[in-house]
Design a protein around this motif. Structure first.
Motif, short mmCIF file in Angstrom:
data_model
loop_
_atom_site.label_atom_id
_atom_site.label_comp_id
_atom_site.label_asym_id
_atom_site.label_seq_id
_atom_site.Cartn_x
_atom_site.Cartn_y
_atom_site.Cartn_z
N LEU A 30 0.83 -1.19 0.00
CA LEU A 30 0.00 0.00 0.00
C LEU A 30 0.87 1.24 0.00
O LEU A 30 1.94 1.28 0.61
N ARG A 31 0.37 2.24 -0.68
CA ARG A 31 1.09 3.52 -0.75
C ARG A 31 1.13 4.15 0.63
O ARG A 31 0.13 4.24 1.34
N PRO A 44 -3.74 5.13 2.37
CA PRO A 44 -4.00 4.94 0.95
C PRO A 44 -5.39 5.44 0.62
O PRO A 44 -6.23 5.60 1.52
N THR A 45 -5.66 5.67 -0.63
CA THR A 45 -7.02 6.01 -1.04
C THR A 45 -7.86 4.74 -1.05
O THR A 45 -7.35 3.63 -0.99
N THR A 47 -9.45 3.53 -3.54
CA THR A 47 -9.12 2.78 -4.76
C THR A 47 -7.87 1.94 -4.56
O THR A 47 -7.81 0.76 -4.95
N GLU A 48 -6.86 2.52 -3.94
CA GLU A 48 -5.61 1.78 -3.69
C GLU A 48 -5.85 0.63 -2.72
O GLU A 48 -5.30 -0.47 -2.90
N LEU A 49 -6.66 0.87 -1.71
CA LEU A 49 -6.99 -0.20 -0.77
C LEU A 49 -7.73 -1.32 -1.48
O LEU A 49 -7.47 -2.51 -1.24
N TYR A 50 -8.65 -0.96 -2.35
CA TYR A 50 -9.42 -1.96 -3.10
C TYR A 50 -8.51 -2.81 -3.98
O TYR A 50 -8.61 -4.04 -4.00
N LEU A 51 -7.62 -2.16 -4.72
CA LEU A 51 -6.74 -2.89 -5.62
C LEU A 51 -5.76 -3.79 -4.85
O LEU A 51 -5.41 -4.87 -5.31
N ALA A 52 -5.34 -3.35 -3.69
CA ALA A 52 -4.34 -4.10 -2.93
C ALA A 52 -4.94 -5.23 -2.09
O ALA A 52 -4.27 -6.22 -1.81
#
Length: 207
Positions: A30-31, A44-45, A47-52
């Motif tokens: 995660l970023r 993280p946003t 979207t980033e949480l969803y993708l990760a």
């Protein structure tokens, strides 16, 4: 490479399961960025949480509800709950991963409650069988493990899945489920014993 379990030795039922499950992808990192004005790190946003985390959360939910389409719905509901509480930027959310675990567990509990209510009024009937896509997450060969997990109490199942699949510590599980650390430890011990007995019985009877 798959994650190493936090315990020195995995229980035999887990080894049987892990041997048949496709190797898990390494979780995307995660970023983490510095927050402005020296405010620590920014989450993280959404979207980033969803993708990760989406695929891992679907696998987690599948162990809890034993049905891939329902597991996917559970995860969608969990992400929706995160969005309602914190928005898409997740500002103010200190530990997105921990919050997401709790949201998935709570959504799975809601599904199981509705399922129990429906079964109280609708005569049981055989399901349509596992969809083809379920093979991507769990092979049909270890249906015995899923069936044995389903025979445990809800708390026992949640503790084992969070411990050995999500690889959470006792402290993290306690926070996720709202239990004391001692309760988590004793529940895990009893659940492992019960699951080992159920799997041994299935092996002996060929079921």
């Amino acid at each position: 490479m798959p994650y190493a379990l936090p315990l020195p030795l995995a229980p035999s039922w887990w080894s049987r399961l892990l041997a048949r499950v496709p190797v898990r992808e390494r979780r995307p990192r995660l970023r983490v960025v510095a927050a402005p004005h020296g405010g620590g790190t920014a989450p993280p946003t959404l979207t980033e949480l969803y993708l990760a985390r989406r695929l891992d959360m679907v696998r987690l939910a599948l162990f809890l509800v034993d049905d891939l389409p329902t597991a996917e719905d559970v995860v969608q509901d969990a992400f929706a709950a995160v969005c309602r509480a914190y928005g898409t930027s997740l500002d103010g959310l200190q530990d997105p991963g921990a919050y997401l675990h709790t949201a998935v567990v709570n959504a799975a509990r809601s599904v199981l409650r509705r399922r129990r209510t429906a079964r109280a009024y609708v005569p049981p009937h055989p399901g349509a069988g596992a969809p083809v896509d379920e093979g991507l997450l769990l092979a049909e060969e270890h249906r015995d493990v899923l069936d044995a997990l389903a025979e445990l109490t809800r708390r026992q199942r949640e503790v084992l899945v969070l411990r050995y699949w999500s690889e959470l510590t006792e402290e993290q599980i306690a926070r996720t489920l709202g239990l004391s650390r001692g309760t988590v430890k004793s529940t895990a011990s009893r659940a492992l014993d019960a699951l080992e007995r159920k799997l041994a019985k299935r092996t002996e009877t060929g079921r």
